[in-house]
Design a protein around this motif. Structure first.
Motif, mmCIF file in Angstrom:
data_model
loop_
_atom_site.group_PDB
_atom_site.id
_atom_site.type_symbol
_atom_site.label_atom_id
_atom_site.label_comp_id
_atom_site.label_asym_id
_atom_site.label_seq_id
_atom_site.Cartn_x
_atom_site.Cartn_y
_atom_site.Cartn_z
ATOM 1 N N VAL A 36 0.840 -1.131 -0.062
ATOM 2 C CA VAL A 36 -0.058 -0.117 0.185
ATOM 3 C C VAL A 36 0.828 1.017 -0.175
ATOM 4 N N SER A 41 -2.557 3.489 -2.660
ATOM 5 C CA SER A 41 -3.203 3.633 -1.487
ATOM 6 C C SER A 41 -4.841 4.210 -1.620
ATOM 7 N N ILE A 69 3.842 -0.581 3.916
ATOM 8 C CA ILE A 69 2.891 0.450 3.924
ATOM 9 C C ILE A 69 3.616 1.827 3.926
ATOM 10 N N GLY A 73 -0.245 5.165 2.670
ATOM 11 C CA GLY A 73 -0.877 4.113 2.925
ATOM 12 C C GLY A 73 -1.370 4.474 4.355
#
Length: 118
Positions: A36, A41, A69, A73
């Motif tokens: 992400v 995202s 992430i 994210g």
């Protein structure tokens, strides 16, 4: 009734981000696969927020296959947390790997979610 579907996005490195959704008895379990990041995202956020179209008691984000992430994210997670909070739906993160957990803890995001090791 169970609803299972897959949605995909693509990161800037050409790596897929996939969400596998299982919704049953007002409980949504979303398995997040891949990264992400800046590119994925917005897709991640939209796909997770989409589950709030149905009445829920609990949202579980299974992070076992979440590799990375980014700050984008984290921003998506913040929007998800606020949306869940306004609906009084708890968000639980499960199977969070050490790298993602470190990012959540360093940014203070571990206080927004229940993090469970299963």
């Amino acid at each position: 009734m169970e609803n299972v579907c897959k949605d995909e996005g693509w990161s800037q490195k050409g790596e897929a981000m996939e969400i596998i959704k299982h919704i049953e008895d007002k409980k949504a379990v979303l398995q997040v696969v891949g990264r992400v990041d800046t590119v994925t995202s917005s897709s991640f956020q939209a796909q997770v927020l989409e589950v709030f179209d149905s009445p829920l008691h609990t949202l579980i984000l299974d992070c076992q296959k979440l590799e990375y992430i980014s700050s984008a994210g984290l921003r998506a997670l913040l929007v998800i947390a606020k949306s869940a909070g306004s609906r009084k739906v708890p968000v639980v993160l499960t199977h969070v790997n050490a790298l993602v957990l470190e990012v959540l803890e360093m940014s203070g995001f571990d206080s927004f979610f229940t993090i469970q090791e299963v």
